[in-house]
Design an enzyme around this catalytic site. Structure first.
Site, short mmCIF file in Angstrom:
data_model
loop_
_atom_site.label_atom_id
_atom_site.label_comp_id
_atom_site.label_asym_id
_atom_site.label_seq_id
_atom_site.Cartn_x
_atom_site.Cartn_y
_atom_site.Cartn_z
N ASN A 1 0.84 -1.20 0.00
CA ASN A 1 0.00 0.00 0.00
C ASN A 1 0.88 1.25 0.00
O ASN A 1 2.10 1.15 0.04
CB ASN A 1 -0.95 -0.03 1.19
CG ASN A 1 -0.18 -0.09 2.49
OD1 ASN A 1 0.61 0.80 2.79
ND2 ASN A 1 -0.38 -1.15 3.26
N ARG A 2 0.26 2.42 0.00
CA ARG A 2 0.97 3.66 -0.23
C ARG A 2 1.71 4.25 0.97
O ARG A 2 2.22 5.36 0.88
CB ARG A 2 0.00 4.74 -0.70
CG ARG A 2 -0.38 4.65 -2.14
CD ARG A 2 -1.33 5.80 -2.44
NE ARG A 2 -1.94 5.65 -3.74
CZ ARG A 2 -1.34 5.98 -4.88
NH1 ARG A 2 -0.13 6.49 -4.88
NH2 ARG A 2 -1.95 5.78 -6.02
#
Ligand code: CTP
Ligand code: CA
Length: 214
Positions: A22-23
């Protein structure tokens, strides 16, 4: 205090050369770990893969997957007085990671995912942690409602909420705007550098821990 901080994303392997992630940049967690160390606390940073330098005075325990992070926290939490869960843990992992590189074949493929353990949610119930427990909630809507639900569900003393739908703050940014959600009230911290917000959060967690010890 002895304090544990989780930070960064986790990486969930599909095969030896591919993963789901994820980011999260890890910046908020690293800023917090640095602020704890600068305030004189013994700080263990359990971190997924990031590009960041380990702040001086902080012990790093590097992990990759959610299961590795779960295990690292399980092994170290019992000796901590406070724990802050900043990591953006992948909620799911591929049901099976292939030992060999997956080969291209069909025009479309379907992957099956299984839920990862909730590490923060295990702190009280499964690991029996009684110290000051702080989590984060990254939301794109209904910030206060969702953050408060997490506070109750996970048995936290404080949930630090941030609205990741706002441009320029939160994920992957140097800035953040936070909502501190306690069992009986909430308080917003206006947008600022993560490095300025971190010492403020450390003072707040010191206060919670002092109250708990009374
Ligand atoms: N967290 C965790 N382990 C997980 C998932 C989340 O320790 N498997 C922690 C995060 O580090 C954060 C808090 O729980 O401190 C909230 O994470 P978040 O992703 O916002 O909540 P979830 O419970 O996963 O719910 P959802 O993603 O559905 O909003
Ligand atoms: Ca989640």
């Amino acid at each position: 205090m002895k304090v544990l901080v989780t930070a960064g994303p986790t990486r969930e392997a599909l095969d030896p050369v591919r993963y789901l992630t994820n980011r999260s940049s890890g910046k908020m967690g690293y800023a917090l770990a640095q602020a704890f160390a600068e305030a004189g606390h013994e700080t263990l940073l359990v971190s997924g893969p990031t590009e960041l330098d380990v702040p001086s005075g902080v012990d790093l325990l590097p992990v990759e997957s959610a299961l590795e992070m779960f295990d690292a926290v399980r092994r170290h939490l019992f000796r901590m007085e406070a724990a802050v869960f900043c990591a953006a843990v992948a909620d799911y992992r591929p049901a099976k990671a292939s030992a060999q590189k997956m080969k291209k074949g069909d025009d479309s493929i379907t992957l099956e995912f299984v839920k990862n353990p909730d590490i923060l949610g295990s702190a009280r119930k499964e690991f029996g942690f009684q110290g000051t427990l702080v989590g984060f909630a990254a939301e794109t809507q209904n910030l206060e409602t969702y953050a408060r639900a997490k506070l109750l569900r996970k048995g936290c003393d404080l949930i630090i909420g941030n609205d990741v739908s706002k441009a320029g703050i939160g994920f992957d940014s140097d800035r953040n705007e936070l909502l501190l959600v306690y069992p009986d009230h909430s308080e917003s911290l206006p947008e600022d550098e993560k490095h300025h917000l971190a010492p403020r959060l450390v003072r707040e967690i010191e206060r919670l821990e002092a109250t708990r010890k009374q």
